[in-house]
Write a protein that holds these residues in place. Structure first.
Motif: not given
Length: 319
Positions: A167-172, A175-177, A211-218, A233-238
């Motif tokens: 799943g996932g969630l996003g907002a913008r 132009g900033v999201g 086993i949990f994995s997630y990604e955050v991408r501004p 763009e950027g991003g952090v994955t765990s």
């Protein structure tokens, strides 16, 4: 003849070029891979899991149980998805070493070497071959007999399911999201104890670990001018390490196996009052919750359970 234009428009375009070049250089500098700080740290012991803390806090036994582990195989048949190598398995192939360590860390079991038994016997034959070839004054070499086991611990990694939930969630806005995605896998471990005298299966448990994995991408996508577009763009994955999840599932299975053996009187506590300890009662309650509710049994099921003979009280604890 045309005169060269050196007005404010030319200066403004030059300033924009310099600014664009500076931004590009900054982005390139950020994108160039740097040596991670974690690489410079020294090696350390494998991190403890919540099950590890419970494992080492188990009350002491009346006597340790000698157990043999011949192997703890990967029975999933799962391989890592593309673009990883199709010959790389999804779970570790060294689960038997994790099981031996968990049994030893519990303080309840004494594992004996069986996985490398052939190598052990070879070394013992070499030592016997040296006996008599020494000088006359040299003492005879005495090799004690191998320790026999009373319990066989067997099982394996029986399932690995990927993408159980995603799943996932996003907002913008302007132009900033910011967007985030997650994925859940799960690994299942099965463990059983077998009486080597009769071949009877004493306890059998199965544990599952998520086993949990997630990604955050501004991201930034915005026009800073009429014709100038800024995009960042950027991003952090765990990702939870799979081998640590397998380790935690094995340790939880060892705890449940120990508690079930106490319940069936296959091994005994040093102090019987430790049966009421919060740790044992918590795992006992979890096992009882997993069991089938008596109210859901068909007619006569509860009466049949009450009339069932009591389990054997043979204890495998060494005095």
């Amino acid at each position: 003849m045309h005169k060269s234009q050196t007005g404010p428009d030319t200066a403004q375009r030059g300033l924009k070029i310099l600014l664009t070049a500076a931004v590009c250089l900054a982005l390139v500098a950020c994108a160039v891979p740097h040596k991670p700080a974690e690489v410079a740290t020294p090696a350390h012991l494998t991190p403890a899991t919540p099950s590890t803390r419970d494992l080492v806090k188990l009350p002491p036994p009346k006597g340790k149980v000698t157990v043999a582990v011949y192997g703890f195989r990967d029975q999933t048949g799962q391989y890592k998805p593309a673009p990883d190598s199709s010959f790389s398995t999804s779970v570790t192939q060294g689960a038997s070493s994790m099981l031996v360590k968990a049994l030893k860390d519990s303080g309840w079991f004494t594992p004996v070497e069986r996985e490398s038994l052939q190598e052990l016997l070879t070394e013992r034959r070499i030592v016997r071959a040296l006996d008599g070839s020494q000088g006359e004054a040299a003492p005879n070499i005495q090799i004690p007999a191998l320790m026999p086991a009373s319990i066989l611990i067997d099982g394996g990694i029986v399932a690995y399911e990927s993408n159980v939930r995603t799943g996932g969630l996003g907002a913008r806005f302007l132009g900033v999201g910011l967007s985030t995605q997650y994925r859940m896998d799960q690994v299942t471990v099965s463990l059983r104890s077998v009486d080597i005298r009769s071949g009877r299966v004493l306890q059998a448990v199965s544990t599952t670990k998520t086993i949990f994995s997630y990604e955050v991408r501004p991201s930034v996508y915005k026009f800073v001018n009429f014709k100038d577009l800024l995009e960042i763009e950027g991003g952090v994955t765990s990702n939870e390490p799979t081998q640590l999840c397998v380790k935690e599932a094995i340790e939880a299975a060892v705890i449940h196996l120990t508690v079930q053996g106490l319940k069936d009187r296959n091994w005994l506590l040093r102090d019987e009052n430790d049966w009421n300890s919060p740790l044992i009662q918590a795992y006992l309650q979890e096992g009882n919750t997993y069991a089938i509710n008596v109210a859901d049994l068909p007619a006569g099921g509860a009466a049949a359970m009450e009339a069932a003979p009591a389990t054997s009280s043979d204890s495998f604890s060494n005095p």
